[in-house]
Motif scaffolding. Structure first.
Motif, PDB file in Angstrom:
ATOM      1  N   LEU A  38     -76.732  -5.249  39.354  1.00  0.00           N
ATOM      2  CA  LEU A  38     -75.936  -5.032  38.152  1.00  0.00           C
ATOM      3  C   LEU A  38     -75.002  -3.845  38.398  1.00  0.00           C
ATOM      4  CD1 LEU A  38     -79.122  -5.714  37.221  1.00  0.00           C
ATOM      5  CD2 LEU A  38     -78.043  -5.746  34.987  1.00  0.00           C
ATOM      6  N   LEU A  39     -73.707  -4.120  38.477  1.00  0.00           N
ATOM      7  CA  LEU A  39     -72.699  -3.090  38.679  1.00  0.00           C
ATOM      8  C   LEU A  39     -72.030  -2.811  37.342  1.00  0.00           C
ATOM      9  CD1 LEU A  39     -71.009  -1.241  40.513  1.00  0.00           C
ATOM     10  CD2 LEU A  39     -69.476  -3.191  40.895  1.00  0.00           C
ATOM     11  N   ARG A  40     -72.273  -1.610  36.799  1.00  0.00           N
ATOM     12  CA  ARG A  40     -71.724  -1.226  35.497  1.00  0.00           C
ATOM     13  C   ARG A  40     -70.595  -0.233  35.680  1.00  0.00           C
ATOM     14  NH1 ARG A  40     -77.332  -1.457  34.223  1.00  0.00           N
ATOM     15  NH2 ARG A  40     -77.778  -2.908  32.501  1.00  0.00           N
ATOM     16  N   MET A  41     -69.486  -0.477  35.010  1.00  0.00           N
ATOM     17  CA  MET A  41     -68.346   0.449  35.013  1.00  0.00           C
ATOM     18  C   MET A  41     -67.875   0.632  33.576  1.00  0.00           C
ATOM     19  SD  MET A  41     -66.238  -0.757  38.423  1.00  0.00           S
ATOM     20  CE  MET A  41     -66.283  -2.505  38.002  1.00  0.00           C
ATOM     21  N   GLU A  42     -67.814   1.879  33.129  1.00  0.00           N
ATOM     22  CA  GLU A  42     -67.377   2.201  31.783  1.00  0.00           C
ATOM     23  C   GLU A  42     -66.270   3.249  31.855  1.00  0.00           C
ATOM     24  OE1 GLU A  42     -70.598   3.431  29.328  1.00  0.00           O
ATOM     25  OE2 GLU A  42     -71.945   1.833  30.007  1.00  0.00           O
ATOM     26  N   SER A  43     -65.142   2.940  31.296  1.00  0.00           N
ATOM     27  CA  SER A  43     -64.038   3.906  31.272  1.00  0.00           C
ATOM     28  C   SER A  43     -64.211   4.849  30.091  1.00  0.00           C
ATOM     29  CB  SER A  43     -62.693   3.184  31.159  1.00  0.00           C
ATOM     30  OG  SER A  43     -62.466   2.766  29.819  1.00  0.00           O
ATOM     31  N   GLY A  44     -63.453   5.959  30.147  1.00  0.00           N
ATOM     32  CA  GLY A  44     -63.298   6.768  28.954  1.00  0.00           C
ATOM     33  C   GLY A  44     -62.233   6.147  28.077  1.00  0.00           C
ATOM     34  N   TYR A  45     -61.695   6.935  27.163  1.00  0.00           N
ATOM     35  CA  TYR A  45     -60.625   6.456  26.294  1.00  0.00           C
ATOM     36  C   TYR A  45     -59.330   7.203  26.612  1.00  0.00           C
ATOM     37  CZ  TYR A  45     -64.175   4.179  23.405  1.00  0.00           C
ATOM     38  OH  TYR A  45     -65.184   3.378  22.960  1.00  0.00           O
ATOM     39  N   THR A  46     -58.222   6.504  26.497  1.00  0.00           N
ATOM     40  CA  THR A  46     -56.931   7.153  26.690  1.00  0.00           C
ATOM     41  C   THR A  46     -56.710   8.186  25.585  1.00  0.00           C
ATOM     42  OG1 THR A  46     -55.823   5.428  25.408  1.00  0.00           O
ATOM     43  CG2 THR A  46     -55.931   5.124  27.788  1.00  0.00           C
ATOM     44  N   GLU A  47     -55.859   9.169  25.862  1.00  0.00           N
ATOM     45  CA  GLU A  47     -55.565  10.201  24.871  1.00  0.00           C
ATOM     46  C   GLU A  47     -54.701   9.638  23.747  1.00  0.00           C
ATOM     47  OE1 GLU A  47     -53.732  13.311  27.074  1.00  0.00           O
ATOM     48  OE2 GLU A  47     -55.619  14.061  27.915  1.00  0.00           O
ATOM     49  N   GLY A  48     -54.747  10.299  22.604  1.00  0.00           N
ATOM     50  CA  GLY A  48     -53.950   9.854  21.472  1.00  0.00           C
ATOM     51  C   GLY A  48     -54.809   9.603  20.257  1.00  0.00           C
TER      52      GLY A  48
END
Length: 406
Positions: free
Chosen positions: A61-71
């Motif tokens: 299981l390869l999990r990738m979670e981004s942050g959120y863009t600014e704004g």
């Protein structure tokens, strides 16, 4: 445009954003690889049943979670890639839920699936679109096999008001643990097919110790359900507490599929003392139908345990449970649990003579440091006996290792 194509477009859009906007998107991102080695053995003990279901498989299981863009509104994307490989499964021993079945009574050699989710954040609220894995009193995904079960749809969460958590959304498909494909939803023990489950609700913390909740969901054309909860955690002194967990659900038909009538009450009380926890629960079904929930998902019942949910027509059931956390004696990472549930008064062929019981035992250890840090071992054992269903003994051995990538 399909939901998968929309997720890919979101990912590409994120890569095209200016560096400043990408700062939180990248800096707050994380990824990890989880390895699961899963052995499952279920021996059927009743006369005339098949011998056993037995399989051994390896999952990635390869999990990738981004942050959120600014704004003011932040955008992000999550991805979960999953692979399952058969290590052993003889003819006639499939059906464990670890791997997709083949035509020989065994299982396919391998399978894979991809879960992509677009997300946005505004203040203390989030919206996710695509593949979903979450838990709530009204609907929860199942993660008790080699690879997790997921939903497809939209999920919103909000914590704008202090002490109040709101959740709602719509699901249109479900992907089973051992499947690569999304399918329509059905109701456990009731049947039917539906492509819409709409739900919403919230939990409010009245005091630091007392939380109440109300949730509602409708599986279109099959059933509608309201669920109320009350949890009270009372500290009694140093390393002591007592927890009261009360649950009540009312389920009725939606549409013309068939009449549905179920009322489910559950109460669990847990006393904790140091590393010890002692629990007792009571659960009662009433009405003309069993407790309905989406097939393949987890029901929110106090007596839903390793194999059974004790949610049959008119069933009443009792549970006793004991847990011990060995961190209390200087062995962090080692835990033990055992429980026993007995059910009776089940309606079977017009009478209320149905009886069943289940006993569970879990032993788990997670390495806390050294070269084996994040390596876990869990043994799950269960026995079930019933005068209207299967008699079986079950063992699951699960080895897991999580490697943070960044």
């Amino acid at each position: 445009m399909t939901s998968k194509h929309r997720m890919v477009a979101l990912l590409l859009a994120g890569g095209a954003l200016p560096g400043a906007a990408n700062a939180d998107f990248i800096a707050d991102s994380k990824a990890g690889l989880e390895l699961r080695n899963f052995y499952f053995n279920r021996d059927f003990r009743q006369e005339g049943a098949r011998d056993k279901a037995e399989e051994w498989a390896q999952g990635f299981l390869l999990r990738m979670e981004s942050g959120y863009t600014e704004g003011t509104v932040g955008f992000g994307v999550d991805a979960l890639g999953m692979l399952g490989y058969k290590l052993d499964s003889g003819d006639g021993t499939g059906g464990t839920g670890l791997l997709p079945a083949d035509l020989s009574g065994g299982s396919q050699d391998e399978y894979s699936k991809l879960a992509l989710t677009g997300k946005l954040k505004l203040s203390k609220s989030t919206l996710k679109v695509g593949a979903l894995a979450f838990r709530s009193p009204i609907v929860s995904n199942n993660d008790t096999r080699l690879l997790p079960q997921t939903f497809q749809g939209v999920l919103a969460n909000s914590q704008e008001i202090d002490n109040l958590t709101l959740q709602g959304g719509k699901i249109n498909r479900i992907k089973a643990n051992s499947s690569s494909d999304y399918t329509e939803m059905s109701a456990n023990r009731i049947g039917g097919n539906s492509d819409s489950f709409v739900f919403g609700g919230g939990d409010y913390k009245l005091t630091p110790e007392l939380t109440t909740g109300l949730h509602y969901g409708t599986l279109e054309d099959i059933y509608k359900q309201a669920y109320g909860t009350l949890v009270y955690l009372r500290p009694l002194g140093e390393n002591q507490s007592i927890k009261t967990d009360l649950r009540y659900a009312r389920s009725q038909e939606d549409g013309s599929f068939r009449d549905i009538d179920n009322k489910a009450f559950g109460a669990m009380f847990t006393y904790a003392l140091g590393g010890h926890s002692f629990g007792a629960a009571y659960q009662k079904m009433s009405g003309s139908d069993p407790f309905p929930y989406i097939t393949g998902s987890d029901p929110f019942l106090v007596n839903f345990i390793q194999i059974n949910d004790f949610g049959n027509i008119d069933e009443r059931s009792w549970q006793v449970r004991y847990d011990y956390n060995f961190a209390a004696i200087g062995i962090p990472g080692l835990t033990f649990m055992t429980r026993y549930v007995s059910g009776d008064n089940v309606e079977v062929n017009g009478s209320h003579d149905g009886k069943e019981w289940e006993r569970n035992m879990d032993i788990a250890y997670l390495f806390q440091s050294g070269p084996l840090k994040n390596f876990g071992i869990k043994w799950r054992n269960a026995s079930v006996r019933s005068n209207f269903g299967n008699d079986l003994d079950e063992n699951r051995l699960i080895l897991s290792y999580t490697l943070p990538l960044w």
